[in-house]
Design an enzyme around this catalytic site. Structure first.
Site, short mmCIF file in Angstrom:
data_model
loop_
_atom_site.label_atom_id
_atom_site.label_comp_id
_atom_site.label_asym_id
_atom_site.label_seq_id
_atom_site.Cartn_x
_atom_site.Cartn_y
_atom_site.Cartn_z
N ARG A 144 0.86 -1.18 0.00
CA ARG A 144 0.00 0.00 0.00
C ARG A 144 0.89 1.23 0.00
O ARG A 144 1.93 1.25 0.68
CB ARG A 144 -0.91 0.00 1.25
CG ARG A 144 -1.97 -1.09 1.26
CD ARG A 144 -3.05 -0.86 0.20
NE ARG A 144 -3.87 0.30 0.50
CZ ARG A 144 -4.96 0.26 1.27
NH1 ARG A 144 -5.39 -0.89 1.77
NH2 ARG A 144 -5.64 1.36 1.50
N GLU B 219 -5.53 6.34 -6.77
CA GLU B 219 -5.73 5.38 -7.87
C GLU B 219 -7.09 5.64 -8.48
O GLU B 219 -8.06 5.80 -7.74
CB GLU B 219 -5.63 3.95 -7.34
CG GLU B 219 -4.26 3.64 -6.76
CD GLU B 219 -4.16 2.23 -6.18
OE1 GLU B 219 -5.15 1.46 -6.26
OE2 GLU B 219 -3.10 1.89 -5.64
N HIS C 91 -2.46 -1.52 -9.94
CA HIS C 91 -2.98 -2.24 -8.77
C HIS C 91 -3.60 -3.60 -9.15
O HIS C 91 -4.77 -3.89 -8.84
CB HIS C 91 -4.01 -1.39 -8.00
CG HIS C 91 -4.09 -1.79 -6.55
ND1 HIS C 91 -4.37 -0.93 -5.54
CD2 HIS C 91 -3.91 -3.00 -5.96
CE1 HIS C 91 -4.39 -1.56 -4.38
NE2 HIS C 91 -4.10 -2.83 -4.62
#
Lengths: 330, 330
Positions: free
Chosen positions: A250, A278, A297
């Site tokens: 993260r 994101e 991601h």
């Protein structure tokens, strides 16, 4: 329209509804559904939706709901809670998607899934490392553009990997590194001696020292109150020029802005799958870092993770309806 | 002009000349040269040339010549053989670059280097596998184009790797696969039981069966008279759809045209570093294979391989001048 429905005629069985699904999960769910044979009927809708009214409508007669890709907000919860007895959530961070105290008050069960993506994330981590060390993606583009100029690779054999965090993902990465002939250092707030021994790694007490000694540094911390911002600008100062830095965990475990500022100096090789915002904004300065490798991601996304996720969700529901507990959160 | 020259004033020592070098090797050679301290003077020219007259001119007073990137044809050999006593070749296939029987007749020593690139080629092999399984290069291009669409990866954990050939490179690849939790099958004409046991692989007698059982198939045969064309179209028929096929060895170990025809069906995932014709022609049909990943014969090229190559060449010369033998071919 329901894409998949099983044991339609068995109205004696409870009904499980998945009101929304992503395409990649359809086949893994199909394969997992026999686990509910003689336990529950299943109805799966394959056209993904985030529309609360549609979701509630699709779950109108459900005894259990499989929750993937949407939030069960309080309004949805209330409208479903008169007949739904179990929410089976397809992820780990269930508390961000379903109000657990509300579920507790109403006596509604909630399940999650755990560690379904350890190998997927570990493999993506190594894929990022290797794109930085061997540049296959860039070389492929060179050859396909009609040129033939090579690039020199960077050897991993004999080099030092530094792992920040040492849960299931990091342990899988450590095993990969051993196969590559790398030696592995680990920093974590709590380290289990057995895990350190089992995976042939060396514990380092100081995070800055770990970063200084690493040829490849990879982040594998969960995001919690105590890990938020735990990697500081000072820590990143200890990285040596040429170090490969990878984050598939993260972005928020790093002090805000510190990684971008460090990378913009241009002397590191970085591969990132996670970001503060994101999708990554088009004007994000990370995009200007020389040689940076960026993925959207996706580290957790592979066939094996989808399969494990599907099986765990279905097993959790099977357990609920047969009076046992599997992955129960509430 | 000589870029590097050592022990200039020691005219009592023999002179070693490297008349041509590629840029990536300059630094590794610098680091290896202390091995010749008090043994030989060295002169290295860093502007690469293939011009025979220039090479002969640069080697006019050489007692030994380091041969990298050029052929010692018969004319060059004859012009150098009145004063050169040793050719130290920077590769394995020395017989294609220097006439060994001519060297034998004239009593001139020839050395080569061995297994300097095992880890480099093994790592490039895994990088090709991972670009096919995780598509980091393609995802990076997607993100950099401003989009955010992900792709699903293909898990390697628990899958089966099939290795064709089982020398040093394949053994390194097998160890990597073990680290990834893959199981590994091996086919080779001669298999040493100790190597099979040491690397935790399973021998398979039939090449077609190996290909049929593999989720990832990787070629690691040396090119010899007996391996040329050893992998036939019939063998490739046994590959299951979705199999990842990688070749970092030599294209000629496959029956001519058979791989291209098989890949054009579009049901396999292929990563190739070697081709029948290099550079790969712009109209080569391999370029039309869906999803293929192509690199320009760079698998051997990394810092560690350059270092090992440099050290071996220098050690071979040091051994020659001190009356011992290292990597001697003639």
């Amino acid at each position: 329209m329901a894409l998949i429905s099983t044991q339609n005629d068995r109205t004696d069985l409870p009904l499980v509804v998945m009101p929304s699904i992503i395409e990649s999960m359809v086949q893994p769910f199909r394969e997992a559904l026999p686990l509910l044979h003689d336990i529950a009927r299943v109805r799966i809708y394959d056209d993904a939706t985030l529309d609360g009214d549609v979701i509630v409508d699709r779950c109108a007669d459900a005894d259990a709901v499989m929750v993937i890709g949407f939030h069960v907000d309080d309004s949805m919860f209330d409208r479903l809670s008169d007949h739904v007895r179990c929410f089976s959530f397809g992820g780990t961070g269930v508390a961000s998607y379903i109000d657990l105290s509300r579920a507790r008050e109403r006596g509604i069960a909630v399940t999650n899934v755990v560690r379904y993506g350890d190998h997927a994330v570990a493999e993506h981590t190594f894929a990022l490392i290797m794109e930085l060390s061997r540049r296959v993606g860039r070389l492929d583009a060179i050859v396909k553009s009609g040129r033939w100029d090579g690039l020199d690779g960077i050897s991993l054999y004999g080099r030092t990997l530094g792992l920040i965090g040492f849960g299931g993902i990091a342990q899988a990465v450590a095993d990969m590194a051993t196969g590559f002939g790398m030696s592995t250092l680990v920093w974590n707030s709590h380290l289990h001696e057995e895990a350190v021994a089992a995976h042939h790694v060396t514990a380092v007490d100081d995070l800055g020292e770990l970063l200084h000694r690493s040829d490849v540094a990879s982040i594998h911390l969960p995001l919690t109150d105590s890990t938020t911002g735990i990697i500081t600008a000072d820590h990143l100062e200890r990285l040596r020029p040429g170090t490969i830095v990878v984050n598939t965990a993260r972005a928020e475990v790093i002090e805000p802005g510190a990684l971008t500022r460090r990378l913009l100096r241009g002397d590191l090789l970085a591969g990132l799958d996670v970001f503060d915002h994101e999708p990554l904004p088009l004007d994000d300065p990370l995009r200007s870092v020389p040689g940076i490798v960026l993925t959207p991601h996706v580290a957790w996304r592979d066939d094996e993770a989808y399969r494990a996720l599907s099986v765990q969700i279905v097993r959790a529901i099977a357990a609920f309806f047969t009076g046992s507990a599997f992955n129960r959160v509430v």
